[in-house]
Design a protein around this motif. Sequence first.
Motif, PDB file in Angstrom:
ATOM      1  N   ALA A   1      36.352  40.521  10.086  1.00  9.21           N
ATOM      2  CA  ALA A   1      35.121  40.019   9.713  1.00  9.21           C
ATOM      3  C   ALA A   1      34.184  41.111   9.201  1.00  9.21           C
ATOM      4  CB  ALA A   1      34.729  39.597  10.677  1.00  9.21           C
ATOM      5  N   GLN A   2      34.387  42.433   9.492  1.00  8.64           N
ATOM      6  CA  GLN A   2      33.530  43.517   8.740  1.00  8.64           C
ATOM      7  C   GLN A   2      33.898  43.768   7.489  1.00  8.64           C
ATOM      8  OE1 GLN A   2      33.612  46.510  11.876  1.00  8.64           O
ATOM      9  NE2 GLN A   2      33.438  45.122  13.371  1.00  8.64           N
TER      10      GLN A   2
ATOM     11  N   LYS B   1      26.149  41.125  20.515  1.00  8.92           N
ATOM     12  CA  LYS B   1      25.841  40.832  22.022  1.00  8.92           C
ATOM     13  C   LYS B   1      25.258  41.900  22.500  1.00  8.92           C
ATOM     14  CE  LYS B   1      30.414  38.782  21.258  1.00  8.92           C
ATOM     15  NZ  LYS B   1      32.031  39.108  20.918  1.00  8.92           N
ATOM     16  N   GLN B   2      25.056  43.041  22.132  1.00  7.87           N
ATOM     17  CA  GLN B   2      24.598  44.196  22.453  1.00  7.87           C
ATOM     18  C   GLN B   2      23.036  43.981  22.758  1.00  7.87           C
ATOM     19  OE1 GLN B   2      26.101  46.651  24.226  1.00  7.87           O
ATOM     20  NE2 GLN B   2      24.064  47.678  24.909  1.00  7.87           N
TER      21      GLN B   2
ATOM     22  N   PRO C   1      26.700  46.160  30.392  1.00 13.63           N
ATOM     23  CA  PRO C   1      26.381  46.434  29.004  1.00 13.63           C
ATOM     24  C   PRO C   1      25.695  47.882  28.940  1.00 13.63           C
ATOM     25  CG  PRO C   1      25.990  44.104  29.539  1.00 13.63           C
ATOM     26  CD  PRO C   1      26.511  44.907  30.932  1.00 13.63           C
TER      27      PRO C   1
ATOM     28  N   PRO D   1      27.768  42.998   9.856  1.00 11.91           N
ATOM     29  CA  PRO D   1      28.369  43.466  11.062  1.00 11.91           C
ATOM     30  C   PRO D   1      29.157  44.686  10.856  1.00 11.91           C
ATOM     31  CG  PRO D   1      29.729  41.726   9.870  1.00 11.91           C
ATOM     32  CD  PRO D   1      28.220  41.900   9.017  1.00 11.91           C
TER      33      PRO D   1
ATOM     34  N   ALA E   1      38.924  36.606  19.105  1.00 15.56           N
ATOM     35  CA  ALA E   1      38.084  35.627  18.380  1.00 15.56           C
ATOM     36  C   ALA E   1      38.488  35.689  16.726  1.00 15.56           C
ATOM     37  CB  ALA E   1      36.521  35.941  18.390  1.00 15.56           C
ATOM     38  N   ASP E   2      39.592  36.491  16.692  1.00 19.77           N
ATOM     39  CA  ASP E   2      39.926  36.377  15.152  1.00 19.77           C
ATOM     40  C   ASP E   2      41.666  36.460  15.173  1.00 19.77           C
ATOM     41  OD1 ASP E   2      40.476  38.928  15.896  1.00 19.77           O
ATOM     42  OD2 ASP E   2      39.711  39.833  14.041  1.00 19.77           O
TER      43      ASP E   2
ATOM     44  N   SER F   1      30.893  48.189  16.189  1.00 21.32           N
ATOM     45  CA  SER F   1      30.560  46.975  16.776  1.00 21.32           C
ATOM     46  C   SER F   1      31.423  46.394  17.690  1.00 21.32           C
ATOM     47  CB  SER F   1      30.254  46.126  15.541  1.00 21.32           C
ATOM     48  OG  SER F   1      31.568  45.735  15.006  1.00 21.32           O
TER      49      SER F   1
ATOM     50  N   GLU G   1      26.673  50.589  26.494  1.00 24.74           N
ATOM     51  CA  GLU G   1      25.650  51.025  25.393  1.00 24.74           C
ATOM     52  C   GLU G   1      25.557  52.865  25.559  1.00 24.74           C
ATOM     53  OE1 GLU G   1      22.360  52.286  25.686  1.00 24.74           O
ATOM     54  OE2 GLU G   1      22.139  52.343  23.637  1.00 24.74           O
TER      55      GLU G   1
ATOM     56  N   GLU H   1      30.383  54.257  17.785  1.00 26.38           N
ATOM     57  CA  GLU H   1      29.506  53.138  17.811  1.00 26.38           C
ATOM     58  C   GLU H   1      29.838  51.973  17.074  1.00 26.38           C
ATOM     59  OE1 GLU H   1      25.141  53.856  18.677  1.00 26.38           O
ATOM     60  OE2 GLU H   1      25.569  55.604  17.364  1.00 26.38           O
TER      61      GLU H   1
ATOM     62  N   TYR I   1      24.834  48.934  13.876  1.00 28.03           N
ATOM     63  CA  TYR I   1      24.885  47.790  14.769  1.00 28.03           C
ATOM     64  C   TYR I   1      23.959  47.743  15.815  1.00 28.03           C
ATOM     65  CZ  TYR I   1      27.654  44.156  17.398  1.00 28.03           C
ATOM     66  OH  TYR I   1      27.959  43.291  18.119  1.00 28.03           O
TER      67      TYR I   1
ATOM     68  N   LEU J   1      37.400  41.528  17.051  1.00 29.03           N
ATOM     69  CA  LEU J   1      36.355  40.492  17.231  1.00 29.03           C
ATOM     70  C   LEU J   1      36.675  39.932  18.371  1.00 29.03           C
ATOM     71  CD1 LEU J   1      33.978  39.675  15.648  1.00 29.03           C
ATOM     72  CD2 LEU J   1      35.596  37.877  14.675  1.00 29.03           C
ATOM     73  N   PHE J   2      35.827  39.874  19.404  1.00 24.37           N
ATOM     74  CA  PHE J   2      35.965  39.519  20.709  1.00 24.37           C
ATOM     75  C   PHE J   2      35.095  38.044  21.134  1.00 24.37           C
ATOM     76  CE2 PHE J   2      37.388  43.734  20.882  1.00 24.37           C
ATOM     77  CZ  PHE J   2      38.657  43.592  21.325  1.00 24.37           C
ATOM     78  N   GLN J   3      35.487  37.328  21.770  1.00 22.95           N
ATOM     79  CA  GLN J   3      34.913  36.051  22.486  1.00 22.95           C
ATOM     80  C   GLN J   3      34.059  36.718  23.560  1.00 22.95           C
ATOM     81  OE1 GLN J   3      37.113  32.911  24.019  1.00 22.95           O
ATOM     82  NE2 GLN J   3      38.793  33.011  22.133  1.00 22.95           N
ATOM     83  N   GLU J   4      32.987  35.749  23.704  1.00 22.61           N
ATOM     84  CA  GLU J   4      32.271  36.473  24.851  1.00 22.61           C
ATOM     85  C   GLU J   4      32.448  36.096  26.113  1.00 22.61           C
ATOM     86  OE1 GLU J   4      27.800  36.629  24.415  1.00 22.61           O
ATOM     87  OE2 GLU J   4      28.021  35.131  23.123  1.00 22.61           O
TER      88      GLU J   4
ATOM     89  N   TYR K   1      30.814  47.320  21.573  1.00 25.29           N
ATOM     90  CA  TYR K   1      29.713  46.629  22.149  1.00 25.29           C
ATOM     91  C   TYR K   1      30.352  45.160  22.391  1.00 25.29           C
ATOM     92  CZ  TYR K   1      26.598  50.340  20.475  1.00 25.29           C
ATOM     93  OH  TYR K   1      25.888  51.444  20.248  1.00 25.29           O
ATOM     94  N   ASP K   2      31.159  44.639  21.665  1.00 23.44           N
ATOM     95  CA  ASP K   2      31.388  43.108  21.508  1.00 23.44           C
ATOM     96  C   ASP K   2      32.659  43.073  22.721  1.00 23.44           C
ATOM     97  OD1 ASP K   2      29.726  42.302  19.724  1.00 23.44           O
ATOM     98  OD2 ASP K   2      31.212  42.215  18.292  1.00 23.44           O
TER      99      ASP K   2
END
Lengths: 464, 446
Positions: free
Chosen positions: A211-212, B163-164, A56, B172, A153-154, A71, A60, A69, B176, A18-21, A74-75
């Motif tokens: 978190a997932q 975010k994507q 991005p 989550p 982020a976690d 999450s 993707e 894929e 996704y 889990l990452f910050q933006e 992507y994060d």
Amino acid sequence: MNGDDFLQLAAQRRSTRLFQERPVPDAVLRRIVAAATAAPTACNRQLWHFVAITDPEVKEQACRLSYAEQSYLYDAPVLLAVFYDASLESRNPCKTPYLSAGMAIYALLLAAEAEGLGSLYLGGIRVPRGLAGAVGAPPFLENLGLVCLGYRADTPPAPPRRPLDEVLSYNRCDLRAPHFPADIRPHLWSLRQLADFREKLLWYKGIGIDAQTLHVNPDPRFSPAIRHLTGRLGMLLARRERPRFLDVLAYNGDVLLQLLLAAGARLDKAYAYDLAPGILHYLRERLRPLGDFPNLEYLLNGDPDRPVIPLPDGQVDVMCCYQRLEQFADPQPLLEEMARVLAPDGRLVLLVSNRLYPHLYWYRRMCGQNYSLGRNWSRGPERLYEPAEILRHCRAAGLEAETVTGLQPVELKVAGWLEGWARRLGGHALGDRLAGWQAGHYAARGCSRWFARTLVFELRRAAP
Amino acid sequence: MTPAAAISMTPAPETLRQAGADLGGWLAAVRTPCGYGGPAVGARAACLSWCGPAADWRLEGILDAHGSRCAVAAGAEAVAALDALAADLATLPPALLADGSLRNSWFEFNPGEGGMPHEPAVLAAALRARRQLVRQGRPVPAGLDEAVARNVEERVLKILWNKQLQTFCDWPMSGYDQYSPPTVAAVIELLLEYGELAGGWPRLDHYLEGAAASLLAVQRPDGAVAGGLPLSNRNGAPCSPFLTARCLPALIAMRRRTGEPALAEAAAAAAAFVRRSALPGGGYPLLVHPQRPPGRFPVLTGAAAGTLTALGRAGLLEPGDLAAQLPWLLAHRQPGGAFATADGFGGGAAGLPAWRDVLPVTGWLDKLYALLALAPVAAAGGGAAGRPATVPPPVAAWSCEVRLGWRRRGRYVEEADTLRIEDARGRPLFRWRKGADWAEVNELAG
């Protein structure tokens, strides 16, 4: 930096999902890659190449083409694709390109930690060529995975590590038997091996707590059996004043968590029993972010060579064992132990996969033997039992079946198939009827239960 | 039917008020100190074992209903509505888990936490209710603001923001690259309310703009579903009139905030889709497929009421909408004061109703409750002459014959303190004592 500092850095590194933006500054990224380039490499060839993916759209495309894929891919603000030119060393039996890349990757992870970043190495890229294609890597470069980088982020918990004495020998190797047996036939295992296997499955096979995976996925497509079990257990608990509940081989705690959240306050005591300390550690870590459960007690198996639930006789009012019997070649000792701690008017709800269910996946893998690897690695190896076998074992353990219910009977499969075809052909009225019928027939109590995918035995102690 | 004729069919406001009061009485009987209980029946699944209090969208309609009553009532009735609002709001903070999710928020998949779009829908309704309490000078229930903040900050923004795709996911863990417009709309409503409460607009605007754009991106441009918002962003996903209507308040609110005309156009197209989908006799089809005939059954009464209340909250409700639906809805009123859940579970076979049709479900009744609080005002505003009051007083016990399977018959029995379904020989297949957390017997589903 002294040795303690380095050990602390190595110990505090975690796989982050889990990452910050917040973006990673380029200067920091360059320092991290510089650390990787200082890693040892065979003959100092340094044939690695790193592609930092920050766009991005490229990200993707890379995820989609490589079928990776998750999450967190992507994060993460930066994905670092690690390549190595193995073309000149394709016949090298020492596999030095992979070792060199591996050392560089670990240097990347440590450097990221030192920079205050979270990181994760993903080696299981299903289609590495897709990833290479997405970033335009030439064919002589082989992709060896992705490193996700970003600000955390976690704070994922620390998984247990094997003691140093178990992995270090002096002069002569102390290890005589495989510690993590590759054999998937549980009848070859001792209880110690099973405990070890289950612990490692939980921590090392992708079920890390984040978190997932914190919550039970309540979508009935994923967990209908858990929903049914929770419902039955809840109803049994509701009939008693301040009952005591035991989850036998609680593993990742899905059933326990659902019950604690729904009915925890009514329980006098909830017990989570499992075979290895690492499993109980996992449970504690999973439940911690969701609240305090003061009436929950963790029970570790009392004897490494046989199942021993550390509770006095007749202590538990309601007990469940969710698809765990399949991991034992001989379920008798575990059933006897469950019968021992069950109160005279208590109930044990036992869920077992049914060998008679015509499941092509299982049959393909059984190939004449009674064992199959579970559908995914979160379950581990399994032995499938026929209903009569389970009932025989239960009787021998002093338990008698009050009810037997079949979950997902075989006709449900047929109805689902028919509904799909009816809808494809525009027959929605028939499709709706079939859908309505299916919704009420997940649990079967007629003859078809014996051919259901899962059997639910509600057991009580047999009269002496 | 001409609009004027339709309006003349609208039940009189007094009839609606009486039906609402009876329904309120029924809901009070299933209320516990922790919230409203009761079995849940969804389109494809049912939760009959867990019947305890839940923080799913049942609270949304109930809070909105109290809010509507507070707004129009006076004197002792207004005070009672405010008291009820405060009491129901106070059940939310204890339902919050440490990670920001709400326990038992999955409706037909309960017990389970992290339900979508239930969590944002309930919390947005809670913030609307909070505004009303503050306006009336009442104290805010302890822990409510913290609960909303924790859900928004720790779960919605931290975990569910994709975010994507620059929008909000349901879950989550998997899928996704997918999102669900009704969830996104519920989160938009929550964030707008949260922004009013806690500020932090520049940051929230980033999320809101992405989420609103994701709604516009999936709106169907043409065909049978033109204007509809699909269940997910997958190609070919069907549209539900009910869930499309639930997106309307978010689209209108975002239009107000950003001034973006495309949002108003999208809302108008979505409302047109909803109206076009209405079934001639009343109700809305469950799903409308882009290239197939609509999957009509079951026609849920709660969904029809939810559609009308969503139109009302968006300011798009017309008297003709009420006139077309209210007689059909009132025809489903049960002698006990509750309403039947649906028409046509099991494919709409002729003859007896299925047990799922008859069993009253709090998570659908709340929408009827909200509508019955809103409709008298709307009906009166539309100049409806109305029919005389024809709602008989509720009875404590009643029963009816139901279909249990293809050919099995049974009986649904409601008593003052129990709901029961039994087979033809009188053997109970489902029995729930009102107020209990778990059913005493459940051999029907889940």
